[in-house]
Design a protein around this motif. Structure first.
Motif, PDB file in Angstrom:
ATOM      1  N   GLY A  93      15.102  52.905  22.484  1.00 27.02           N
ATOM      2  CA  GLY A  93      14.855  52.307  23.789  1.00 27.02           C
ATOM      3  C   GLY A  93      16.087  52.344  24.678  1.00 27.02           C
ATOM      4  N   ASP A  94      17.257  52.109  24.095  1.00 25.91           N
ATOM      5  CA  ASP A  94      18.496  52.149  24.871  1.00 25.91           C
ATOM      6  C   ASP A  94      18.770  53.549  25.420  1.00 25.91           C
ATOM      7  OD1 ASP A  94      18.946  49.465  24.426  1.00 25.91           O
ATOM      8  OD2 ASP A  94      20.354  49.786  22.769  1.00 25.91           O
ATOM      9  N   VAL A  95      18.505  54.571  24.601  1.00 29.07           N
ATOM     10  CA  VAL A  95      18.728  55.957  25.042  1.00 29.07           C
ATOM     11  C   VAL A  95      17.828  56.282  26.232  1.00 29.07           C
ATOM     12  CG1 VAL A  95      18.550  58.384  24.385  1.00 29.07           C
ATOM     13  CG2 VAL A  95      19.508  56.725  22.762  1.00 29.07           C
ATOM     14  N   PHE A  96      16.553  55.932  26.110  1.00 27.06           N
ATOM     15  CA  PHE A  96      15.633  56.196  27.220  1.00 27.06           C
ATOM     16  C   PHE A  96      15.965  55.315  28.426  1.00 27.06           C
ATOM     17  CE2 PHE A  96      12.814  58.314  24.132  1.00 27.06           C
ATOM     18  CZ  PHE A  96      12.368  59.377  24.914  1.00 27.06           C
ATOM     19  N   GLY A  97      16.327  54.066  28.173  1.00 28.16           N
ATOM     20  CA  GLY A  97      16.657  53.169  29.275  1.00 28.16           C
ATOM     21  C   GLY A  97      17.797  53.693  30.118  1.00 28.16           C
ATOM     22  N   LYS A  98      18.836  54.172  29.459  1.00 28.70           N
ATOM     23  CA  LYS A  98      19.975  54.751  30.176  1.00 28.70           C
ATOM     24  C   LYS A  98      19.539  55.980  30.990  1.00 28.70           C
ATOM     25  CE  LYS A  98      24.404  55.685  31.092  1.00 28.70           C
ATOM     26  NZ  LYS A  98      24.317  57.084  31.547  1.00 28.70           N
ATOM     27  N   LEU A 135      10.423  48.737  26.189  1.00 27.77           N
ATOM     28  CA  LEU A 135      11.207  49.218  27.324  1.00 27.77           C
ATOM     29  C   LEU A 135      10.284  49.456  28.515  1.00 27.77           C
ATOM     30  CD1 LEU A 135      13.835  50.409  28.614  1.00 27.77           C
ATOM     31  CD2 LEU A 135      13.024  52.644  27.785  1.00 27.77           C
ATOM     32  N   PHE A 136      10.607  48.845  29.643  1.00 28.66           N
ATOM     33  CA  PHE A 136       9.894  49.106  30.888  1.00 28.66           C
ATOM     34  C   PHE A 136      10.916  49.568  31.920  1.00 28.66           C
ATOM     35  CE2 PHE A 136       6.623  47.068  28.714  1.00 28.66           C
ATOM     36  CZ  PHE A 136       5.443  47.065  29.446  1.00 28.66           C
ATOM     37  N   ALA A 137      10.619  50.673  32.602  1.00 27.48           N
ATOM     38  CA  ALA A 137      11.479  51.191  33.658  1.00 27.48           C
ATOM     39  C   ALA A 137      10.620  51.447  34.884  1.00 27.48           C
ATOM     40  CB  ALA A 137      12.169  52.476  33.206  1.00 27.48           C
ATOM     41  N   LEU A 157       7.871  53.849  21.580  1.00 26.32           N
ATOM     42  CA  LEU A 157       9.146  54.184  20.959  1.00 26.32           C
ATOM     43  C   LEU A 157       9.067  54.290  19.448  1.00 26.32           C
ATOM     44  CD1 LEU A 157      11.215  51.571  22.990  1.00 26.32           C
ATOM     45  CD2 LEU A 157      11.165  54.036  23.429  1.00 26.32           C
ATOM     46  N   ASP A 158       8.135  53.593  18.833  1.00 27.64           N
ATOM     47  CA  ASP A 158       8.082  53.509  17.370  1.00 27.64           C
ATOM     48  C   ASP A 158       7.297  54.661  16.767  1.00 27.64           C
ATOM     49  OD1 ASP A 158       5.693  52.374  18.496  1.00 27.64           O
ATOM     50  OD2 ASP A 158       5.224  51.498  16.537  1.00 27.64           O
ATOM     51  N   THR A 159       7.511  54.892  15.475  1.00 32.94           N
ATOM     52  CA  THR A 159       6.783  55.907  14.713  1.00 32.94           C
ATOM     53  C   THR A 159       6.262  55.271  13.427  1.00 32.94           C
ATOM     54  OG1 THR A 159       8.522  56.750  13.244  1.00 32.94           O
ATOM     55  CG2 THR A 159       8.550  57.527  15.524  1.00 32.94           C
ATOM     56  N   VAL A 160       5.476  56.029  12.686  1.00 36.46           N
ATOM     57  CA  VAL A 160       4.971  55.538  11.397  1.00 36.46           C
ATOM     58  C   VAL A 160       5.970  55.759  10.271  1.00 36.46           C
ATOM     59  CG1 VAL A 160       2.572  55.921  12.050  1.00 36.46           C
ATOM     60  CG2 VAL A 160       3.807  57.729  10.825  1.00 36.46           C
ATOM     61  N   PHE A 161       7.080  56.418  10.554  1.00 35.65           N
ATOM     62  CA  PHE A 161       8.047  56.781   9.512  1.00 35.65           C
ATOM     63  C   PHE A 161       9.164  55.744   9.452  1.00 35.65           C
ATOM     64  CE2 PHE A 161       6.119  60.664  11.205  1.00 35.65           C
ATOM     65  CZ  PHE A 161       5.496  61.130  10.050  1.00 35.65           C
ATOM     66  N   ASN A 197       7.100  60.882  25.430  1.00 36.52           N
ATOM     67  CA  ASN A 197       8.094  60.112  26.177  1.00 36.52           C
ATOM     68  C   ASN A 197       9.046  61.030  26.953  1.00 36.52           C
ATOM     69  OD1 ASN A 197       6.988  57.888  24.876  1.00 36.52           O
ATOM     70  ND2 ASN A 197       8.614  57.773  23.340  1.00 36.52           N
ATOM     71  N   VAL A 198       9.452  62.121  26.308  1.00 39.24           N
ATOM     72  CA  VAL A 198      10.361  63.077  26.960  1.00 39.24           C
ATOM     73  C   VAL A 198       9.668  63.751  28.141  1.00 39.24           C
ATOM     74  CG1 VAL A 198      11.603  65.257  26.624  1.00 39.24           C
ATOM     75  CG2 VAL A 198      11.774  63.437  24.908  1.00 39.24           C
TER      76      VAL A 198
END
Length: 433
Positions: free
Chosen positions: A68-73, A96-98, A114-118, A147-148
């Motif tokens: 979330g921090d990576v995407f937020g930035k 994360l909301f932007a 952001l989450d995965t099953v792994f 997301n990307v």
């Protein structure tokens, strides 16, 4: 069912109308958007690799927050205001909301997770190329690739100064694969974002260039608990002992199969069944222990299962039939059914179909195939369903790949650029309507 007949007729109209719509030319501004996406594509793929290599299994709260921090930035770098909403009170990481603000055109909500099953203990942890275009990637297809695509579609708009006075919200939940309970808390921010939007686009993995999802079935769990009279088996069927818990459970499940099954898009599945003298079922861990003997009438039985439905009306019809069956108990047994709500349904509304028309026009204008509605039976539930009652919705705009949720999950990197182009042009046109 009337709404299904209407849906099928409308799909035929969509197929005809799409085939006859005149193609719009890609205008000068849109060409600039496409050029930006082409120039940024190598960086987009590297960004995907970087976030895939950060484990963000749902219960790895620190990993979810790190992604979330990576995407937020990255969102802040293109002029968005980002906010992190902690979800520790529901034992999840957060969301994360932007967003940007304004009142021009449609107000657009873009949904990812952001989450995965792994989880951290999974053996599948690393982005690894298989050939020049396909990579094994835990969560790369579901749904960090989506997301990307959201991020780099918006980046192309920002680089061309096209986001001024437009309201766009990118909502990346941190617990889509295992939602925090109660849902009133874990989905509060997403639902509120939906209430102040006009359109919601979900970027769950794509099923192909010629498909998009405008209807998703909802999901709900159900549980039946049965109690019988414990006694020597020689007394079974007597007036005082009756049928026992296992016979009663067998009757209930058989009648579910014969009396509830049948409506289009309605399915239900008993996933775990325990019965005997003593039953210990751990619902949280989906496991249990049971003790019983062939010469003892069963005292307890429990079954836990899932229900999938295309509308809230269909869900309630199924539930009422199930309640009626459970009430009609065999002698000397009692049964109770309980229901646990999870994801609501996203029905095939006229607004969703109109949104599909617009997306198909974008696809045609870019030289891609017509886009038609994907079969709801072939998709699971998703976060977009939580806002379906407030906005027009479409999903399945994310990355392409195979074997999601398995150690063989792949993402097709050659399609990222084209998928980002379609998303960006659609968003641009919506915020300019």
């Amino acid at each position: 069912m009337k709404f299904l007949l209407k849906f099928n007729i409308r799909i035929l109209f969509v197929l005809f109308s799409i085939a006859t719509l005149p193609a719009q030319n890609i205008n000068t501004v849109e060409k600039k958007i496409l050029k930006s996406i082409e120039q940024n594509n190598i960086e987009a793929i590297q960004f995907l690799k970087d976030v895939v290599n950060i484990n963000s299994g749902t219960m790895n709260h620190q990993g979810v927050k790190k992604v979330g921090d990576v995407f937020g930035k990255a969102f802040e770098d293109i002029g968005f205001q980002s906010n992190w909403y902690e979800m520790s009170d529901v034992n999840r990481s957060g969301h994360l909301f932007a967003e940007t603000s304004g009142d021009r055109g449609k107000r657009v909500l873009l949904i990812g997770h952001l989450d995965t099953v792994f989880e951290e203990n999974s053996e599948f942890q690393e982005f690894k190329m298989i050939n020049d275009s396909i990579a094994h990637a835990p969560g790369g297809n579901d749904m960090k690739g989506g997301n990307v695509i959201i991020l780099f579609a918006l980046r192309a708009l920002a680089e061309n100064n096209l986001l001024d006075n437009a309201q766009i919200i990118a909502a990346f939940t941190g617990d889509e694969e295992a939602t925090g309970k109660p849902l009133t808390k874990s989905r509060y921010h997403l639902i509120e974002a939906g209430k102040r939007s006009d359109v919601a686009l979900g970027f769950e993995n794509s099923t192909g260039f010629d498909n998009a999802t405008i209807a998703r079935r909802g999901s709900s769990d159900w549980r039946v608990d049965v109690t019988g009279v414990r006694a020597h088996s020689s007394e079974i069927f007597s007036d005082d002992i009756g049928a026992g818990a296992i016979f009663e459970m067998s009757r209930i499940l058989n009648n579910f199969y014969t009396e509830v099954k049948g409506e289009d898009f309605l399915t239900f599945n008993p996933g775990i069944l325990l019965g005997g003298t003593l039953v210990d079922y751990n619902q949280q861990q989906s496991e249990g222990n049971v003790f019983g003997k062939s010469n003892v009438v069963s005292q307890s039985a429990v079954v836990y299962g899932g229900l999938r439905f295309i509308s809230e009306d269909q869900k309630e019809r199924a539930r009422e039939k199930m309640r009626g069956i459970v009430r009609n108990s065999l002698p000397q047994t009692t049964a109770k059914v309980t229901f646990i709500d999870s994801y609501p349904a996203m029905g095939p509304t006229e607004g969703n179909l109109d949104l599909l028309d617009k997306f198909s026009q974008v696809s045609n204008d870019l030289g891609y195939p017509d886009v038609v509605a994907y079969d709801p039976l072939k998709r699971g539930a998703a976060d977009v369903s939580f806002v379906a009652q407030y906005v027009d919705c479409m999903d399945g705009l994310g990355a392409m790949g195979n074997a999601a949720h398995t150690p063989e999950e792949t993402v097709n990197l050659n399609t990222i650029e084209d998928l980002t182009k379609r998303a960006a042009i659609l968003i641009y046109r919506l915020i300019n309507e």
